[in-house]
Design an enzyme around this catalytic site. Structure first.
Site, PDB file in Angstrom:
ATOM      1  N   LYS A 156     -31.478  10.711  20.726  1.00 26.64           N
ATOM      2  CA  LYS A 156     -32.934  10.920  20.764  1.00 26.64           C
ATOM      3  C   LYS A 156     -33.481  10.416  22.100  1.00 26.64           C
ATOM      4  O   LYS A 156     -33.039   9.369  22.593  1.00 26.64           O
ATOM      5  CB  LYS A 156     -33.555  10.163  19.592  1.00 26.64           C
ATOM      6  CG  LYS A 156     -35.024  10.445  19.330  1.00 26.64           C
ATOM      7  CD  LYS A 156     -35.472   9.739  18.038  1.00 26.64           C
ATOM      8  CE  LYS A 156     -36.923   9.980  17.696  1.00 26.64           C
ATOM      9  NZ  LYS A 156     -37.304   9.345  16.415  1.00 26.64           N
ATOM     10  N   SER A 193     -39.622  12.331  13.237  1.00 24.94           N
ATOM     11  CA  SER A 193     -39.737  12.680  14.634  1.00 24.94           C
ATOM     12  C   SER A 193     -38.387  12.960  15.310  1.00 24.94           C
ATOM     13  O   SER A 193     -38.362  13.496  16.411  1.00 24.94           O
ATOM     14  CB  SER A 193     -40.436  11.547  15.403  1.00 24.94           C
ATOM     15  OG  SER A 193     -39.685  10.355  15.326  1.00 24.94           O
ATOM     16  N   SER A 200     -38.374   8.899  10.134  1.00 26.90           N
ATOM     17  CA  SER A 200     -37.995   9.843  11.201  1.00 26.90           C
ATOM     18  C   SER A 200     -36.522  10.155  11.339  1.00 26.90           C
ATOM     19  O   SER A 200     -36.167  11.050  12.110  1.00 26.90           O
ATOM     20  CB  SER A 200     -38.514   9.348  12.541  1.00 26.90           C
ATOM     21  OG  SER A 200     -39.866   9.666  12.662  1.00 26.90           O
TER      22      SER A 200
HETATM   23  N1  GLN Z   1     -43.954  10.428  10.522  1.00 34.03           N
HETATM   24  C1  GLN Z   1     -44.207   9.020  10.609  1.00 34.03           C
HETATM   25  C2  GLN Z   1     -45.202   8.761  11.706  1.00 34.03           C
HETATM   26  O1  GLN Z   1     -45.688   9.707  12.229  1.00 34.03           O
HETATM   27  C3  GLN Z   1     -42.925   8.291  10.862  1.00 34.03           C
HETATM   28  C4  GLN Z   1     -42.440   8.472  12.250  1.00 34.03           C
HETATM   29  C5  GLN Z   1     -41.168   7.705  12.523  1.00 34.03           C
HETATM   30  O2  GLN Z   1     -40.456   7.284  11.624  1.00 34.03           O
HETATM   31  N2  GLN Z   1     -40.933   7.477  13.794  1.00 34.03           N
HETATM   32  O3  GLN Z   1     -45.524   7.675  12.045  1.00 34.03           O
END
Ligand code: GLN
Length: 485
Positions: A79, A154, A178
């Site tokens: 990532k 994400s 994510s």
């Molecule tokens: N979707 C969640 C957020 O927008 C979690 C994102 C993540 O785990 N980085 O904060």
């Protein structure tokens, strides 16, 4: 099956038997990337030259004799919020579009030491804020099961790279879901380790009390193999836990007789699509057949997880993202009249709308007069949520839930409605608030789209999660399906 669709441990066996070289493997994955990447857009940066040089180096080491480590020569994607020395690391944000880190994240160093071949850096929602990879500052990533749909987020780029055969395994980060949510949407395995199990040195911070790095893989064995490489104390990360690191592969045992599984009723109720409930119910029946004892349980404060998360995570983000000011890293806007004006222009032009929303929410929640009403209250709720889990784990070995309320949604469907987007993490957020390990594994399909189920464990009990996940996998076929792209 095509080479690019094999698991890391299958590829390892081919390397050990000298049926293939690391270089051939690397070229095969780049061929695959060349064939499908235009449609998927999983990568922000592809490091072809570095990867091929690395693969040749691994081949020399193999030829020189000695043992071949489990990830040696294995093509990996990471990532793009993990720092890679000398290789652009953007967080999929315009504000870091040209940032080249002077050092690597500890997980990257460990992958390199283990002989892994990093193919490139994968797309994410900007600064990991989002659930669909549509918030990337560069371009959206597409789900290989249906290109019109999101891959989740994400860590959407990492999930797609693994699901579509552009990498054998990948690393993601998980602050509220994510790793697990995109794994579920793409039909692969995603493990969020216990808070502290994996070093976050060199992970660009989003919400430091929640962030964890973990593997995205095609099966449970590969998740254990990656954990063996990345887990363990790191003097460079004071939040990484001291103490011995288990051999995670020792937990890959086929058997769960007598194991007690709790199913929190709050995770199977309102808001969960009937198709997902159906798949999870069938998975529960399969686990019962394998000898698990399954009972309904309750985590009574579940409904407060989302509001607590969306105060705590933005509050920490507003502080963590203060460093992007046009001076120290990346992008700087032209034409500032003085230094404050330059800060403002840089941040206005460099950050996308969701990141700005989070910074404003977080700054507000932390400001004098609101701190007690919002941030402190959210911390108290967090403790209640943690206590719910403590109580449940007094009676159960693991908890089980859907990973997501629905299968992958359409591109554009939720992007204009932040609350709808936030709801897609309803099953995963609380696990980060409580610091627990969670794994999403393929549980079945609904209308041709993968559905994931989540196993939640006691702190540092990744072992039991891996055992249950492995047992389910060995007795089902869902993880063998591959998208036709
Ligand atoms: N979707 C969640 C957020 O927008 C979690 C994102 C993540 O785990 N980085 O904060």
């Amino acid at each position: 099956m095509e080479l690019y669709y094999l698991t890391a441990h299958e590829l390892h066996d081919l390397l050990v038997d000298r049926q293939i070289t690391a270089e051939e493997l690397c070229r095969a994955f780049f061929e695959r990337i060349d064939a499908v990447e235009d449609k998927l857009k999983a990568f922000v940066t592809i490091t072809r030259e570095n990867a091929l040089a690395r693969a040749k180096e691994i081949d020399r080491q193999i030829a020189a004799g000695g043992q071949i480590a489990p990830l040696a020569g294995i093509p990996v994607a990471v990532k793009d919020n993990l720092c890679t020395e000398g290789v652009r690391t953007t967080c999929s944000s315009k504000i870091l579009y040209n940032f080249i880190p002077p050092y690597s994240a500890t997980v990257i160093t460990r992958l390199n030491q283990a002989g892994a071949v990093i193919l490139g850096k994968t797309n994410l929602d900007e600064f990991a804020m989002g659930s669909s990879t549509e918030n990337s500052g560069f371009f959206p990533t597409h789900n290989p099961w249906d290109l019109e749909r999101v891959p989740g987020g994400s860590s959407g780029g990492s999930a797609v790279a693994v699901a579509a055969g552009e990498a054998a395994v990948a690393l993601g980060s998980d602050t509220g879901g994510s790793i697990r949510q995109p794994a579920a949407f793409c039909g692969i395995v995603g493990l969020k380790p216990t808070y502290g199990a994996v070093s976050r040195f060199g992970l660009m911070a989003f919400a430091s009390s929640l962030d964890q790095i973990g593997p995205l893989t095609r099966d449970v064995t590969d998740a254990a193999l990656v954990m063996n490489v990345i887990a363990g104390h790191d003097p460079l990360d004071s939040t990484s836990a001291p103490g011995p690191v288990p051999d995670y592969t020792a937990y890959l045992q086929n058997g769960i007789k007598g194991l007690k599984i709790g199913v929190p009723k709050e995770y199977m109720g309102e808001g969960i699509s009937p198709a997902v409930k159906q798949v999870v119910a069938e998975a529960l029946a399969a686990l019962a057949d394998l000898g698990a004892q399954i009972e309904e349980t309750s985590l009574p404060h579940s409904e407060y997880a989302l509001p607590a998360y969306y105060l705590i995570a933005p509050a920490e983000a507003s502080s963590n993202l203060a460093r992007y000011d046009g001076v120290r890293y990346g992008y700087r806007a032209e034409g500032g009249t003085d230094v404050v004006d330059m800060f403002m222009k840089t941040r206005s032009l460099g950050f996308g709308p969701e990141v700005k929303r989070r910074i404003m929410l977080g700054t507000y929640a932390l400001s004098a007069g609101y701190y007690d009403a919002y941030y402190l209250k959210a911390l108290k709720v967090r403790t209640l949520i943690k206590q719910d889990f403590d109580r449940a784990f007094a009676s159960y070995d693991v908890l089980l839930s859907p990973t997501t309320p629905s299968p992958a949604f359409r591109q554009g469907e939720k992007v204009a409605d932040p609350l709808q987007m936030y709801m897609s993490d309803i099953c995963t957020l609380a696990i980060n608030l409580a610091g627990l390990p969670g794994i999403s594994i393929p549980a079945g399909f609904a209308d041709g789209l993968p559905v994931g189920m989540q196993l939640i464990g006691k702190p540092f009990d990744e072992g039991t999660l891996l055992r249950v996940a492995y047992t389910f996998e060995q007795n089902t076929e869902h993880h063998k399906a591959r998208p036709k792209i």
